[in-house]
Design a protein around this motif. Structure first.
Motif, PDB file in Angstrom:
ATOM      1  N   THR A   1       0.824  -1.218   0.000  1.00 47.43           N
ATOM      2  CA  THR A   1       0.000   0.000   0.000  1.00 47.43           C
ATOM      3  C   THR A   1       0.857   1.266   0.000  1.00 47.43           C
ATOM      4  OG1 THR A   1      -1.744  -1.178   1.176  1.00 47.43           O
ATOM      5  CG2 THR A   1      -1.828   1.236   1.265  1.00 47.43           C
TER       6      THR A   1
ATOM      7  N   ARG B   1      -4.714   8.874  -1.301  1.00 50.63           N
ATOM      8  CA  ARG B   1      -5.551   7.687  -1.084  1.00 50.63           C
ATOM      9  C   ARG B   1      -4.693   6.426  -1.047  1.00 50.63           C
ATOM     10  NH1 ARG B   1     -10.193   7.486  -5.309  1.00 50.63           N
ATOM     11  NH2 ARG B   1      -8.393   7.076  -6.615  1.00 50.63           N
ATOM     12  N   ALA B   2      -4.970   5.557  -0.070  1.00 51.49           N
ATOM     13  CA  ALA B   2      -4.197   4.329   0.079  1.00 51.49           C
ATOM     14  C   ALA B   2      -4.610   3.333  -1.002  1.00 51.49           C
ATOM     15  CB  ALA B   2      -4.441   3.733   1.471  1.00 51.49           C
ATOM     16  N   LEU B   3      -3.651   2.933  -1.834  1.00 51.47           N
ATOM     17  CA  LEU B   3      -3.938   1.978  -2.904  1.00 51.47           C
ATOM     18  C   LEU B   3      -2.878   0.878  -2.899  1.00 51.47           C
ATOM     19  CD1 LEU B   3      -4.786   4.424  -5.856  1.00 51.47           C
ATOM     20  CD2 LEU B   3      -6.385   3.289  -4.291  1.00 51.47           C
TER      21      LEU B   3
ATOM     22  N   ALA C   1      -1.902   2.751   5.068  1.00 56.40           N
ATOM     23  CA  ALA C   1      -3.357   2.573   5.161  1.00 56.40           C
ATOM     24  C   ALA C   1      -3.919   3.350   6.351  1.00 56.40           C
ATOM     25  CB  ALA C   1      -3.698   1.078   5.275  1.00 56.40           C
TER      26      ALA C   1
ATOM     27  N   ASP D   1      -4.214   7.121   5.671  1.00 56.10           N
ATOM     28  CA  ASP D   1      -5.412   7.480   4.904  1.00 56.10           C
ATOM     29  C   ASP D   1      -6.668   7.322   5.762  1.00 56.10           C
ATOM     30  OD1 ASP D   1      -7.026   8.205   2.764  1.00 56.10           O
ATOM     31  OD2 ASP D   1      -7.149   6.157   1.995  1.00 56.10           O
TER      32      ASP D   1
ATOM     33  N   ARG E   1      -6.927  10.286   7.890  1.00 53.67           N
ATOM     34  CA  ARG E   1      -7.247  11.480   7.097  1.00 53.67           C
ATOM     35  C   ARG E   1      -8.771  11.550   6.910  1.00 53.67           C
ATOM     36  NH1 ARG E   1      -8.601  12.311   1.794  1.00 53.67           N
ATOM     37  NH2 ARG E   1      -8.222  10.140   1.234  1.00 53.67           N
ATOM     38  N   ARG E   2      -9.382  10.385   6.649  1.00 52.66           N
ATOM     39  CA  ARG E   2     -10.824  10.377   6.391  1.00 52.66           C
ATOM     40  C   ARG E   2     -11.632  10.408   7.669  1.00 52.66           C
ATOM     41  NH1 ARG E   2     -12.256   6.384   1.431  1.00 52.66           N
ATOM     42  NH2 ARG E   2     -14.221   7.405   1.800  1.00 52.66           N
TER      43      ARG E   2
ATOM     44  N   GLU F   1     -14.470  -0.479  15.814  1.00 52.64           N
ATOM     45  CA  GLU F   1     -15.117  -1.142  14.679  1.00 52.64           C
ATOM     46  C   GLU F   1     -14.668  -0.508  13.365  1.00 52.64           C
ATOM     47  OE1 GLU F   1     -17.796  -2.209  11.639  1.00 52.64           O
ATOM     48  OE2 GLU F   1     -17.885  -0.176  12.430  1.00 52.64           O
TER      49      GLU F   1
ATOM     50  N   HIS G   1     -12.680  -2.333  10.255  1.00 56.85           N
ATOM     51  CA  HIS G   1     -13.227  -2.284   8.899  1.00 56.85           C
ATOM     52  C   HIS G   1     -12.243  -1.563   7.973  1.00 56.85           C
ATOM     53  CE1 HIS G   1     -16.363  -2.421   5.865  1.00 56.85           C
ATOM     54  NE2 HIS G   1     -16.253  -1.116   5.661  1.00 56.85           N
ATOM     55  N   GLY G   2     -11.606  -0.509   8.505  1.00 56.71           N
ATOM     56  CA  GLY G   2     -10.706   0.298   7.686  1.00 56.71           C
ATOM     57  C   GLY G   2      -9.401  -0.395   7.355  1.00 56.71           C
TER      58      GLY G   2
ATOM     59  N   GLU H   1      -9.215  -3.739   6.735  1.00 60.50           N
ATOM     60  CA  GLU H   1      -9.499  -5.063   6.180  1.00 60.50           C
ATOM     61  C   GLU H   1      -8.591  -5.430   5.015  1.00 60.50           C
ATOM     62  OE1 GLU H   1     -13.705  -5.301   5.473  1.00 60.50           O
ATOM     63  OE2 GLU H   1     -14.040  -6.060   7.493  1.00 60.50           O
ATOM     64  N   GLY H   2      -8.036  -4.417   4.364  1.00 63.66           N
ATOM     65  CA  GLY H   2      -7.162  -4.699   3.220  1.00 63.66           C
ATOM     66  C   GLY H   2      -5.711  -4.930   3.602  1.00 63.66           C
TER      67      GLY H   2
ATOM     68  N   GLY I   1     -14.942  -6.122  -0.662  1.00 73.46           N
ATOM     69  CA  GLY I   1     -13.484  -6.138  -0.510  1.00 73.46           C
ATOM     70  C   GLY I   1     -12.986  -5.331   0.674  1.00 73.46           C
ATOM     71  N   ASP I   2     -12.108  -4.385   0.406  1.00 75.53           N
ATOM     72  CA  ASP I   2     -11.468  -3.590   1.451  1.00 75.53           C
ATOM     73  C   ASP I   2     -11.310  -2.172   0.937  1.00 75.53           C
ATOM     74  OD1 ASP I   2      -8.988  -3.409  -0.102  1.00 75.53           O
ATOM     75  OD2 ASP I   2      -8.734  -5.515   0.363  1.00 75.53           O
ATOM     76  N   PRO I   3     -10.862  -1.237   1.788  1.00 77.37           N
ATOM     77  CA  PRO I   3     -10.831   0.173   1.346  1.00 77.37           C
ATOM     78  C   PRO I   3     -10.009   0.402   0.074  1.00 77.37           C
ATOM     79  CG  PRO I   3     -10.446   0.037   3.712  1.00 77.37           C
ATOM     80  CD  PRO I   3     -10.461  -1.372   3.198  1.00 77.37           C
ATOM     81  N   GLN I   4      -8.867  -0.255  -0.031  1.00 75.10           N
ATOM     82  CA  GLN I   4      -8.028  -0.031  -1.209  1.00 75.10           C
ATOM     83  C   GLN I   4      -8.751  -0.488  -2.471  1.00 75.10           C
ATOM     84  OE1 GLN I   4      -6.965  -1.416   1.748  1.00 75.10           O
ATOM     85  NE2 GLN I   4      -4.740  -1.287   1.976  1.00 75.10           N
TER      86      GLN I   4
ATOM     87  N   ARG J   1     -12.021  -0.769  -2.805  1.00 71.07           N
ATOM     88  CA  ARG J   1     -13.202   0.076  -3.047  1.00 71.07           C
ATOM     89  C   ARG J   1     -12.836   1.404  -3.707  1.00 71.07           C
ATOM     90  NH1 ARG J   1     -14.797  -2.267   1.962  1.00 71.07           N
ATOM     91  NH2 ARG J   1     -14.093  -0.481   3.193  1.00 71.07           N
ATOM     92  N   TYR J   2     -11.618   1.886  -3.497  1.00 66.77           N
ATOM     93  CA  TYR J   2     -11.189   3.120  -4.164  1.00 66.77           C
ATOM     94  C   TYR J   2     -11.113   2.922  -5.685  1.00 66.77           C
ATOM     95  CZ  TYR J   2      -9.485   6.127  -0.303  1.00 66.77           C
ATOM     96  OH  TYR J   2      -9.367   6.978   0.768  1.00 66.77           O
ATOM     97  N   MET J   3     -10.769   1.719  -6.116  1.00 71.36           N
ATOM     98  CA  MET J   3     -10.519   1.485  -7.542  1.00 71.36           C
ATOM     99  C   MET J   3     -11.664   0.735  -8.222  1.00 71.36           C
ATOM    100  SD  MET J   3      -7.695   2.979  -8.091  1.00 71.36           S
ATOM    101  CE  MET J   3      -7.479   2.469  -9.804  1.00 71.36           C
TER     102      MET J   3
END
Ligand SMILES: Cc1cc2nc3c(=O)[nH]c(=O)nc-3n(C[C@H](O)[C@H](O)[C@H](O)COP(=O)(O)OP(=O)(O)OC[C@H]3O[C@@H](n4cnc5c(N)ncnc54)[C@H](O)[C@@H]3O)c2cc1C
Ligand code: FES
Ligand code: FES
Lengths: 156, 265
Positions: free
Chosen positions: A49, A55-57, A109, A112, A115-116, A123, A127-128, A130-131, B99-102, B104-106
């Motif tokens: 990431t 934005r975290a990608l 991650a 970001d 930031r949001r 919780e 959820h934030g 999960e990736g 999925g997950d936040p990353q 969902r962004y894409m």
């Protein structure tokens, strides 16, 4: 081949890349920024990431050409000289890592996430994130680190 | 990945023209399914035509009793959209669970329904709400659009531009997520529309499908109890190391009851 121009950790970078080059490979191989890790290479673990325009990608699932013109921040761009970024500081204080493999991705991650949502509930933290997978910590100290980072950032 | 050329069209019309002239080119929207598949060399393309960033495909609007979502609207956009939240909150929650936040962004609605993964969430929402899939050539009713395992009514080079959802009276969606991937092992969308009740099931069979017995029962009485003992033909359900057919059928019943509870608020 395509020409790309990026702002990478605050510096202007331009380079010729093969269109199929993944952002993570561009960062690690061409730019020698090996702090961004490849854990799974299948878009599951989040170790890769990075921040793209904040934005975290997952950089293992982005083409370098795709982010042409963007501002990219990797773990190497987080600290300000010797001063750790508050998220890094919190992971250090709360022992939010063991082997450290997942940590660069976690830090990006979390940055970001905060930031949001500067004051997330437990919780919302779960959820934030999960990736992002961590094989060591069981997440307990990672959640603590996020809460601590939130406090540090609120205190400025 | 095999080699390809990356193409960034300026409009849907330009993308359509490019695809028509290049038989081996493929569309990319969010790339969250396509890139992993190409990395494994399970897919290849001469060109990737990246429509994901096109502004004309990203809008989310309310047009009377219709909610219109552009095909390149990301899951993150839909989850956070006030327009979606006001019109069809169940759809915003569906997007929030992908999925997950990353990812969902894409990832986008257009990419999801073009791919038609048998365990994906959006197919349940699109079929459950009786939506219409809009392409650059025509409009396709959800009932005709989904055709089983990774198969849709889309022709070669046909570009999904939007999905038009009739706003229901109320709706609910609940999935049992696979603990590792987040994909549905059974997910049920229930909608109480102006013209009847629709129930769509994803994750259980080889593609999204409607559960006619549940629709009839819920039309008589919208309550979880109405589902007790209903017939559910599980012979075409998928069976793998994660779950047997019978287990998926049971999950489907439980998710349907939970979706009804969510619909009732
Ligand atoms: C880790 C992970 C977890 C996930 N979890 C879930 C989940 O829980 N639930 C779920 O539903 N999905 C899940 N997904 C899939 C995700 O929702 C993807 O976003 C989605 O499947 C594909 O959307 P995309 O925009 O990324 O499409 P892409 O990958 O860009 O494209 C997918 C396919 O659609 C075609 N296509 C793209 N756009 C169009 C268009 N406008 N018109 C016609 N064809 C088009 C492409 O050519 C390709 O064949 C997950 C993905 C990952 C990586
Ligand atoms: S290496 Fe990118 S998600 Fe695991
Ligand atoms: S600290 Fe080892 S994987 Fe997270």
């Amino acid at each position: 081949m395509s020409r790309i121009e990026l702002t990478l950790n605050g510096k202007a970078v331009s380079a010729d890349v093969e269109d199929r080059t993944l952002l993570v490979n561009f960062l690690r191989d061409a730019q020698q920024l090996t702090g961004t890790h490849v854990g799974c290479d299948t878009t599951q673990c989040g170790a890769c990431t990075v921040l793209v325009d904040g934005r975290a990608l997952k950089s293992c699932t982005l083409l370098a050409v795709q982010v042409n013109g963007a501002k990219i921040t990797t773990i190497e761009g987080m600290a300000n000289g010797e001063a750790l970024h508050p998220v890094q500081q919190a992971f250090s204080e709360c022992h939010g890592l063991q082997c450290g493999y997942c940590t660069p991705g976690m830090v990006m991650a979390v940055t970001d996430l905060l930031r949001r949502n500067p004051k997330p509930t437990e919780e919302q933290i779960l959820h934030g994130l999960e990736g992002n997978i961590c094989r060591c910590t069981g997440y307990v100290n990672i959640v603590k680190s996020v809460k601590r980072a939130s406090e540090l950032m609120a205190a400025g | 990945m095999y080699e390809f050329e990356y193409v960034r069209p300026k409009s849907v019309a330009e993308a359509a023209g490019f695809l028509a002239a290049n038989g081996e080119a493929r569309l990319m929207s969010g790339g969250m399914t396509l890139l992993p598949t190409m990395k494994q060399r399970l897919a290849q393309a001469s060109h990737l035509v990246h429509v994901g960033p096109l502004g004309e495909l990203k809008s989310i609007t309310r047009e009377g009793d219709m909610l219109v979502i552009g095909s390149a609207a990301t899951h993150d956009q839909v989850q956070g959209s006030e327009v979606v939240g006001a019109a069809i909150p169940a759809l915003a929650r569906l997007a929030r669970g992908i999925g997950d936040p990353q990812v969902r962004y894409m990832g986008t609605i257009g990419g999801s329904i073009a791919n038609n993964d048998p365990a994906a969430d959006y197919p349940a929402g699109v079929l459950g709400l009786g939506a219409t899939v809009v392409t650059h050539l025509r409009q396709i009713a959800a009932d005709d659009y989904f055709q089983g395992l990774f198969t849709t009514a889309l022709g070669e080079g046909e570009i999904v531009t939007a999905v038009r959802f009739p706003v229901p009276r109320r709706a609910g969606y609940v999935k049992f997520a696979h603990p590792a991937t987040g994909y549905a092992m059974s997910g049920v969308f229930v909608a109480d529309t102006g013209s009847g009740v629709r129930v769509a099931v994803t994750g259980a069979g080889n593609g999204v499908f409607r559960w006619a017995e549940a629709e009839a029962a819920l039309a008589k009485s919208m309550s979880p109890k109405a589902l007790d003992g209903l017939a559910l033909d599980a012979s075409h359900f998928s069976e793998d190391i994660h779950a047997t057919r019978e287990y998926r059928a049971q999950l489907c019943r439980v998710m349907a009851a939970r979706a009804v509870n969510e619909l009732l608020g």
